[in-house]
Design an enzyme around this catalytic site. Structure first.
Site, PDB file in Angstrom:
ATOM      1  CD  GLN A 146      -2.101   2.100   1.531  1.00  7.51           C
ATOM      2  OE1 GLN A 146      -3.091   1.599   1.010  1.00  7.51           O
ATOM      3  NE2 GLN A 146      -1.933   3.400   1.621  1.00  7.51           N
ATOM      4  CB  THR A 147       2.694   3.268  -1.615  1.00  3.21           C
ATOM      5  OG1 THR A 147       3.466   4.452  -1.493  1.00  3.21           O
ATOM      6  CG2 THR A 147       2.410   3.018  -3.081  1.00  3.21           C
ATOM      7  NE  ARG A 148      -0.034   9.803   2.489  1.00  2.00           N
ATOM      8  CZ  ARG A 148       0.863  10.143   3.424  1.00  2.00           C
ATOM      9  NH1 ARG A 148       1.246   9.284   4.337  1.00  2.00           N
ATOM     10  NH2 ARG A 148       1.367  11.354   3.461  1.00  2.00           N
ATOM     11  CG  HIS A 202      12.079   7.653  -3.338  1.00  2.00           C
ATOM     12  ND1 HIS A 202      12.132   8.405  -4.482  1.00  2.00           N
ATOM     13  CD2 HIS A 202      11.220   8.299  -2.499  1.00  2.00           C
ATOM     14  CE1 HIS A 202      11.367   9.480  -4.338  1.00  2.00           C
ATOM     15  NE2 HIS A 202      10.790   9.435  -3.147  1.00  2.00           N
ATOM     16  CG  HIS A 250       9.560   3.144  -0.901  1.00  2.00           C
ATOM     17  ND1 HIS A 250      10.022   4.363  -1.301  1.00  2.00           N
ATOM     18  CD2 HIS A 250       8.992   3.326   0.306  1.00  2.00           C
ATOM     19  CE1 HIS A 250       9.748   5.261  -0.380  1.00  2.00           C
ATOM     20  NE2 HIS A 250       9.124   4.659   0.610  1.00  2.00           N
ATOM     21  N   GLY A 267       3.994  -1.123   7.514  1.00  2.00           N
ATOM     22  CA  GLY A 267       5.236  -0.442   7.852  1.00  2.00           C
ATOM     23  C   GLY A 267       5.226   0.168   9.236  1.00  2.00           C
ATOM     24  NE  ARG A 268       9.919   4.091  13.250  1.00  2.00           N
ATOM     25  CZ  ARG A 268       9.516   5.326  13.519  1.00  2.00           C
ATOM     26  NH1 ARG A 268       8.832   6.016  12.629  1.00  2.00           N
ATOM     27  NH2 ARG A 268       9.806   5.880  14.681  1.00  2.00           N
ATOM     28  CG  ASP A 269       3.459   6.736  11.838  1.00  2.00           C
ATOM     29  OD1 ASP A 269       2.395   6.516  12.443  1.00  2.00           O
ATOM     30  OD2 ASP A 269       3.780   7.870  11.433  1.00  2.00           O
ATOM     31  CG  HIS A 270       0.124   0.960   7.558  1.00  2.00           C
ATOM     32  ND1 HIS A 270       0.710   0.284   6.510  1.00  2.00           N
ATOM     33  CD2 HIS A 270      -1.164   1.165   7.181  1.00  2.00           C
ATOM     34  CE1 HIS A 270      -0.179   0.090   5.561  1.00  2.00           C
ATOM     35  NE2 HIS A 270      -1.330   0.624   5.938  1.00  2.00           N
ATOM     36  CB  ALA A 271      -2.433   4.679   7.343  1.00  5.25           C
ATOM     37  NE  ARG A 297     -17.781  41.002   1.474  1.00  5.33           N
ATOM     38  CZ  ARG A 297     -18.771  40.212   1.866  1.00  5.33           C
ATOM     39  NH1 ARG A 297     -19.940  40.276   1.272  1.00  5.33           N
ATOM     40  NH2 ARG A 297     -18.597  39.354   2.855  1.00  5.33           N
ATOM     41  NE  ARG A 329     -18.848  38.669   8.607  1.00  6.55           N
ATOM     42  CZ  ARG A 329     -18.358  39.914   8.676  1.00  6.55           C
ATOM     43  NH1 ARG A 329     -17.214  40.208   8.123  1.00  6.55           N
ATOM     44  NH2 ARG A 329     -19.033  40.856   9.307  1.00  6.55           N
ATOM     45  CB  ALA A 375     -10.434  35.910   6.024  1.00 14.36           C
TER      46      ALA A 375
HETATM   47  S1  PPS Z   1     -15.301  38.999   4.852  1.00 19.26           S
HETATM   48  O1  PPS Z   1     -15.758  38.881   6.237  1.00 19.26           O
HETATM   49  O2  PPS Z   1     -13.935  38.551   4.719  1.00 19.26           O
HETATM   50  O3  PPS Z   1     -16.210  38.301   3.924  1.00 19.26           O
HETATM   51  O4  PPS Z   1     -15.335  40.544   4.501  1.00 19.26           O
HETATM   52  P1  PPS Z   1     -14.765  41.236   3.163  1.00 19.26           P
HETATM   53  O5  PPS Z   1     -15.244  40.544   1.952  1.00 19.26           O
HETATM   54  O6  PPS Z   1     -13.297  41.394   3.303  1.00 19.26           O
HETATM   55  O7  PPS Z   1     -15.474  42.622   3.129  1.00 19.26           O
HETATM   56  C1  PPS Z   1     -15.141  43.550   4.014  1.00 19.26           C
HETATM   57  C2  PPS Z   1     -15.412  44.956   3.458  1.00 19.26           C
HETATM   58  O8  PPS Z   1     -16.808  45.200   3.416  1.00 19.26           O
HETATM   59  C3  PPS Z   1     -17.118  46.401   4.149  1.00 19.26           C
HETATM   60  N1  PPS Z   1     -18.179  46.014   5.118  1.00 19.26           N
HETATM   61  C4  PPS Z   1     -18.039  45.269   6.240  1.00 19.26           C
HETATM   62  N2  PPS Z   1     -16.973  44.716   6.851  1.00 19.26           N
HETATM   63  C5  PPS Z   1     -17.173  44.008   7.971  1.00 19.26           C
HETATM   64  N3  PPS Z   1     -18.379  43.797   8.524  1.00 19.26           N
HETATM   65  C6  PPS Z   1     -19.486  44.341   7.948  1.00 19.26           C
HETATM   66  N4  PPS Z   1     -20.691  44.113   8.490  1.00 19.26           N
HETATM   67  C7  PPS Z   1     -19.339  45.088   6.759  1.00 19.26           C
HETATM   68  N5  PPS Z   1     -20.216  45.732   5.939  1.00 19.26           N
HETATM   69  C8  PPS Z   1     -19.482  46.274   4.937  1.00 19.26           C
HETATM   70  C9  PPS Z   1     -15.847  46.918   4.721  1.00 19.26           C
HETATM   71  O9  PPS Z   1     -15.590  48.085   4.017  1.00 19.26           O
HETATM   72  C10 PPS Z   1     -14.780  45.912   4.407  1.00 19.26           C
HETATM   73  O10 PPS Z   1     -13.704  46.443   3.663  1.00 19.26           O
HETATM   74  P2  PPS Z   1     -12.188  46.467   4.139  1.00 19.26           P
HETATM   75  O11 PPS Z   1     -11.415  46.518   2.856  1.00 19.26           O
HETATM   76  O12 PPS Z   1     -11.865  45.206   4.908  1.00 19.26           O
HETATM   77  O13 PPS Z   1     -12.056  47.665   4.941  1.00 19.26           O
END
Ligand code: PPS
Length: 570
Positions: A193-195, A199, A202, A287-291, A435, A449, A476
């Protein structure tokens, strides 16, 4: 050990004529679109690779497998094979109802009569099956962050195999392999078995395993789903084909297994053994530490190095397949050959050479020589073709931070610096741009989001895969989503998370767009930092503080980081 029973194994497929009829009828059923992992599971359910299972596990079997590694009838089966679905879909399904199971293009592969529907205790599943409820384990992460909250169980009726366009001639069902062994007159077959690419070590150990058990050899690589970050199966199969030529003629064959691995160590080893028994093999190399899944969140191994061998040994008698323990092979320079590490009696008089997986990756990434004693030139050539040195690969820089923290400004400055250097195309996926162009219908709920970030992740992963540089600059706010994006991108190149750590107070003080004021007044709802959460990145590749520093300086810090990571030539 008895010789293999190479009689056909029962499959779950209906006849060709019935399948044609069922395909039409199943068009009227409620259908579930299978995930890539479920497609792998279904293929092995239908073709007998998962025998004695007759479908996705029902609740009693599931509980029994989780707790005791056995189905409720007592048969050994260590892995819960479950059909996870979303809550909304589950709510539409009645017990006793037939559903159609479709692949990602909508082709109906099977039907399932739903006998069970339940919400599993995922933490218990993680603890019992994978040994810890720790999301550093890829299968636990999958369980909590990808799998749906409800499981459906019931017998499956197979209509057709999942369609594969790649390496068709090298894919075999258990019955096809059994037939091949019968035809070749192979009575004993040891499976490897290999992933990973093979070399010289093996090749040497598999050859020895076959010789010691007086068996023929089946190289049986997994081409379904392996550990995130592994070398892709296209490259690996080209490498395996090169290595096959190194074995004595007609001793060895290769077949590709569409398994979705779980990296469950000991339980996985037993599961792998049962699957190979179903494919007509008599012996299996463990093997040693299989999977093994790597380190847990405390930086320790999830399983002991020989736990898999021990568990296999415990159950070997009833499995119908014998374990061949893997020997750790090392290269002895003076004798110019590989030898099992534990058989070298003159250790202090000889030079033992080895290159770890990490060292190999480093050499590939940095374009450093890989010696012939370590691997075959054909294999190295393939690996270099797919993994050019880091400075030529695509990568993603993912800025995260509060609104107004300076993400976009730094990302823009970085973009022009990278364009000035040239070499790779650069794409800026700024929060506002995305956006407007990709996510114009989305708002700021958690769900929206997440969707927004996953879209950015998808586009960035495509850019990275194709050798470009993606600069992302959304807020994010959720760590789990950032992690999912990281995993997607790291399949193809580096993911550099940059936390733009401007404090909320400072962002609010600057209030470039006047949004904080509106958020404080309650005129904008769910505003990050004010009325919505932000998970501060715990271990970003870089944290930049914009307070007291100009933009150019911040962007320069990122450039230095990219240089240090080998992503741009210094
Ligand atoms: S996320 O959470 O990552 O999906 O947000 P993002 O797509 O980066 O969008 C953020 C920009 O939208 C404006 N904005 C808001 N931000 C945060 N919360 C709320 N409720 C919101 N409404 C509008 C804001 O200008 C963010 O822009 P940036 O460039 O981050 O300042």
């Amino acid at each position: 050990m008895s010789l293999p029973n190479l009689a056909p194994i029962p499959e779950l497929y209906v006849s060709y004529e019935s399948a044609q009829k069922m395909k039409v009828e199943a068009g009227n059923l409620v259908s579930h679109d299978l995930s890539p992992r479920q497609i792998c599971d279904l293929e092995l359910l239908m073709n007998g690779g998962f025998a004695p299972l007759k479908g996705f596990l029902g609740q009693e079997d599931y509980d029994s497998v989780v707790e005791t590694m056995r189905l409720k009838d007592g048969s050994l089966w260590p892995m819960p094979i479950t059909l996870d679905v979303g809550q909304a879909f589950a709510d539409k399904i009645e017990i006793g109802q037939d559903i159609a199971l479709r692949d990602q293009e909508g082709v109906i592969l099977a039907t399932m009569t739903v006998t069970d529907k339940w919400s599993p205790d995922k933490s218990r599943e993680a603890e019992k099956v994978f040994g810890a409820d720790d999301s550093a384990h890829p299968a636990v992460n999958y369980l909590h962050n990808t799998a749906g909250p409800v499981y459906l169980g019931g017998p499956v009726t197979g209509i057709q195999q999942p369609v594969h366009y790649d390496f068709r001639a090298s894919r075999d069902t258990p019955n096809e392999l059994r037939a091949r062994f019968r035809k070749l007159g192979w009575r004993k077959v040891v499976a490897f078995q290999t992933r990973n690419p093979l070399h010289r070590a093996h090749q040497e150990l598999t050859f020895r395993a076959a010789r010691e058990s007086q068996a023929n050899l089946l190289i049986h690589p997994v081409v379904g789903m392996t550990k995130p970050g592994d070398v892709d199966h296209f490259t690996r199969v080209r490498c395996y084909e090169a290595v096959l030529d190194k074995y004595p003629a007609s001793t060895t064959t290769m077949s590709l297994l569409p398994l979705a691995m779980r990296m469950a160590g000991p339980r996985e080893a037993v599961w792998h053994g049962l699957i190979r028994r179903n494919h007509g093999c008599t012996h299996f190399i463990v093997g040693r530490d299989h999977a093994g899944p790597g380190k847990n969140s405390q930086g320790e191994d999830f399983y002991g190095p020989y736990d898999a061998q021990e568990l296999f040994k415990e159950h070997e008698a009833e499995m119908g397949i014998e374990m061949v323990p893997f020997k750790h092979m090392v290269y002895v320079q003076e004798r110019a050959q590989y030898e099992p590490a534990d058989e070298i009696v003159d250790q202090d008089k000889v030079t033992i050479l080895s290159i770890s997986g990490t060292e190999l990756r480093r050499r590939l990434q940095e374009g450093i020589d890989i010696p012939e004693w370590f691997s075959f030139p054909e294999v190295v050539k393939e690996l270099r073709r797919t993994r050019p040195p880091r400075a030529k690969q695509g990568f993603t820089v993912f800025f995260t931070g509060f609104s107004g923290s300076g993400k976009s400004t730094i990302a823009n400055a970085l973009m022009v610096k990278l364009m000035e250097m040239g070499g790779r195309p650069v794409t800026l996926l700024d929060g506002d741009i995305v956006r407007k162009n990709l996510s114009s219908e989305l708002g700021f709920s958690k769900e929206h989001r997440d969707l927004n970030i996953r879209r950015i992740g998808y586009v960035a992963s495509e850019i990275t895969k194709n050798g470009g540089i993606a600069l992302c600059a959304p807020i994010a706010p959720y760590a789990a989503t950032r992690r999912a994006v990281r995993e997607e991108i790291e399949q193809y190149g580096a993911f550099v998370e940059v936390h733009v750590a401007t404090s909320l107070e400072e962002c609010e003080k600057r209030d470039r767009k006047g949004l904080y004021k509106l958020a404080r007044e309650g005129k904008i709802k769910e505003f990050t930092g004010i009325s919505d959460p932000y998970d501060v990145p715990e271990t970003p590749e870089l944290r930049v503080d914009t307070e007291g520093q100009d933009v150019d300086n911040c962007a320069h810090q990122v450039v230095l980081k990219l240089e240090a990571m080998g992503l741009i030539a210094g």
